[in-house]
Scaffold this motif. Sequence first.
Motif, PDB file in Angstrom:
ATOM      1  N   LEU A  23       2.617  -4.020  18.108  1.00  0.00           N
ATOM      2  CA  LEU A  23       3.919  -3.760  17.499  1.00  0.00           C
ATOM      3  C   LEU A  23       3.816  -3.672  15.982  1.00  0.00           C
ATOM      4  N   TYR A  24       2.914  -4.458  15.401  1.00  0.00           N
ATOM      5  CA  TYR A  24       2.678  -4.369  13.957  1.00  0.00           C
ATOM      6  C   TYR A  24       2.166  -2.979  13.593  1.00  0.00           C
ATOM      7  N   LEU A  25       1.217  -2.468  14.366  1.00  0.00           N
ATOM      8  CA  LEU A  25       0.685  -1.135  14.091  1.00  0.00           C
ATOM      9  C   LEU A  25       1.767  -0.067  14.247  1.00  0.00           C
ATOM     10  N   LEU A  26       2.619  -0.215  15.253  1.00  0.00           N
ATOM     11  CA  LEU A  26       3.730   0.721  15.421  1.00  0.00           C
ATOM     12  C   LEU A  26       4.698   0.643  14.242  1.00  0.00           C
ATOM     13  N   LEU A  27       4.927  -0.572  13.751  1.00  0.00           N
ATOM     14  CA  LEU A  27       5.808  -0.744  12.596  1.00  0.00           C
ATOM     15  C   LEU A  27       5.228  -0.069  11.358  1.00  0.00           C
ATOM     16  N   VAL A  28       3.924  -0.250  11.132  1.00  0.00           N
ATOM     17  CA  VAL A  28       3.272   0.393   9.995  1.00  0.00           C
ATOM     18  C   VAL A  28       3.382   1.911  10.109  1.00  0.00           C
ATOM     19  N   PHE A  29       3.104   2.423  11.309  1.00  0.00           N
ATOM     20  CA  PHE A  29       3.207   3.876  11.530  1.00  0.00           C
ATOM     21  C   PHE A  29       4.623   4.368  11.264  1.00  0.00           C
ATOM     22  N   LEU A  31       6.944   3.069   9.352  1.00  0.00           N
ATOM     23  CA  LEU A  31       7.285   3.009   7.931  1.00  0.00           C
ATOM     24  C   LEU A  31       6.651   4.160   7.159  1.00  0.00           C
ATOM     25  N   PHE A  32       5.368   4.409   7.404  1.00  0.00           N
ATOM     26  CA  PHE A  32       4.689   5.474   6.665  1.00  0.00           C
ATOM     27  C   PHE A  32       5.147   6.851   7.124  1.00  0.00           C
ATOM     28  N   PHE A  33       5.404   7.001   8.429  1.00  0.00           N
ATOM     29  CA  PHE A  33       5.934   8.281   8.923  1.00  0.00           C
ATOM     30  C   PHE A  33       7.330   8.527   8.364  1.00  0.00           C
ATOM     31  N   GLY A  34       8.133   7.477   8.326  1.00  0.00           N
ATOM     32  CA  GLY A  34       9.470   7.614   7.766  1.00  0.00           C
ATOM     33  C   GLY A  34       9.431   8.000   6.299  1.00  0.00           C
ATOM     34  N   TYR A  35       8.523   7.378   5.550  1.00  0.00           N
ATOM     35  CA  TYR A  35       8.390   7.729   4.130  1.00  0.00           C
ATOM     36  C   TYR A  35       7.956   9.179   3.966  1.00  0.00           C
ATOM     37  N   ALA A  36       6.968   9.610   4.756  1.00  0.00           N
ATOM     38  CA  ALA A  36       6.489  10.994   4.660  1.00  0.00           C
ATOM     39  C   ALA A  36       7.599  11.975   5.020  1.00  0.00           C
ATOM     40  N   GLY A  55       1.247   4.165  -6.197  1.00  0.00           N
ATOM     41  CA  GLY A  55       0.814   2.784  -6.034  1.00  0.00           C
ATOM     42  C   GLY A  55       1.942   1.878  -5.585  1.00  0.00           C
ATOM     43  N   LEU A  56       3.115   2.060  -6.182  1.00  0.00           N
ATOM     44  CA  LEU A  56       4.266   1.245  -5.805  1.00  0.00           C
ATOM     45  C   LEU A  56       4.672   1.489  -4.356  1.00  0.00           C
ATOM     46  N   VAL A  57       4.628   2.743  -3.930  1.00  0.00           N
ATOM     47  CA  VAL A  57       4.985   3.060  -2.549  1.00  0.00           C
ATOM     48  C   VAL A  57       3.999   2.416  -1.582  1.00  0.00           C
ATOM     49  N   GLN A  58       2.710   2.508  -1.880  1.00  0.00           N
ATOM     50  CA  GLN A  58       1.698   1.942  -0.976  1.00  0.00           C
ATOM     51  C   GLN A  58       1.858   0.437  -0.817  1.00  0.00           C
ATOM     52  N   ILE A  59       1.928  -0.270  -1.926  1.00  0.00           N
ATOM     53  CA  ILE A  59       2.031  -1.730  -1.827  1.00  0.00           C
ATOM     54  C   ILE A  59       3.389  -2.133  -1.269  1.00  0.00           C
ATOM     55  N   GLY A  60       4.428  -1.347  -1.567  1.00  0.00           N
ATOM     56  CA  GLY A  60       5.751  -1.658  -1.045  1.00  0.00           C
ATOM     57  C   GLY A  60       5.811  -1.526   0.468  1.00  0.00           C
ATOM     58  N   LEU A  61       5.283  -0.426   1.008  1.00  0.00           N
ATOM     59  CA  LEU A  61       5.316  -0.215   2.452  1.00  0.00           C
ATOM     60  C   LEU A  61       4.445  -1.234   3.182  1.00  0.00           C
TER      61      LEU A  61
END
Length: 311
Positions: A23-29, A31-36, A55-61
């Motif tokens: 579920l953590y991996l799905l959450l990461v996906f 968040l990054f898919f949503g940002y893209a 840099g701010l986006v990476q550490i924030g996500l």
Amino acid sequence: MKFLGLFWNKEQKRLRMLLRVMLYLLLVFALFFGYASLMVRFGLFFLAQNRVASGLVQIGLAGVAVFLAGWLLDRRKFTDFGFHINRLWWRRLGQGILLGALLMAAIFLLEWALGWVQVTGFMGTNTMLSSFPTAAYFWSQFFQSLFFYFCAAAAEELFFRAYPLINLSEGFHNQKIPRNLALWLAAILTSLVFGLAHLGNPHASWIAAGNIFFAGMMLSLGLIYEGEMALPIGLHFSWNFFQGVIFGFPISGTLAPANLIRIQQSGPQLFTGGNFGPEAGLIGLAATLLGSLFLIWYYSRKHSKGSPDLN
């Protein structure tokens, strides 16, 4: 009820480790898919091109992913993922920065002594037609790179180590597998994923992925022995920053926007890593193993019982 026990830990009142990590991996996906998707939808491509914003986006996500996973899945505070920030934490961060700088300096000096690196200039950039820009432009790129590589290192440590390593070690730990062995097994698995993830980088190879696996093991040591992310973040940051911005090497197949030292590299790619950078060469591997042995020796003397809380 027995079937439910495969997915739910009754004593801890939370999902089992495998489900938490998935579920953590799905959450990461997500968040990054949503940002893209938002970036494409609203034309926010400047965020990817600007080093500070990127840099701010990476550490924030990455931070949001670990915070939400810890809160929703682990019933754990963000600080419990290695961020008990105090004076000692900042000192560990500085120690990691120093170690990464020394290891990369050793790589540079050895290749220079062997004649595989020639210094061709100073204060250059890879973002203009001219490799030797004005001083103002160089320092702008230099400090943007300083900020970006710190954020990128922290984001990767959050993603690859902070959440998965602690959760995997908890799942592996049982009556037959002691806590310390569970930590090492978790470090091996997360480092394997860390190495494989770099196969998508320019000029990557299986040798590079293998070497980065050992780099992942080195970066795991601060969390294994002390339960803190300070040293891994500092070491990861300074390794990349000194590699590309100070000494002019490629950073895992990419070029830093600014180089304090401009170099021309030759020598056998097996030893230097070629266009991928030192992580793909035997000299880089030797530096990684040397750093790992030093940290194991250091922690074994001072923090032999330190480890993340598995309760």
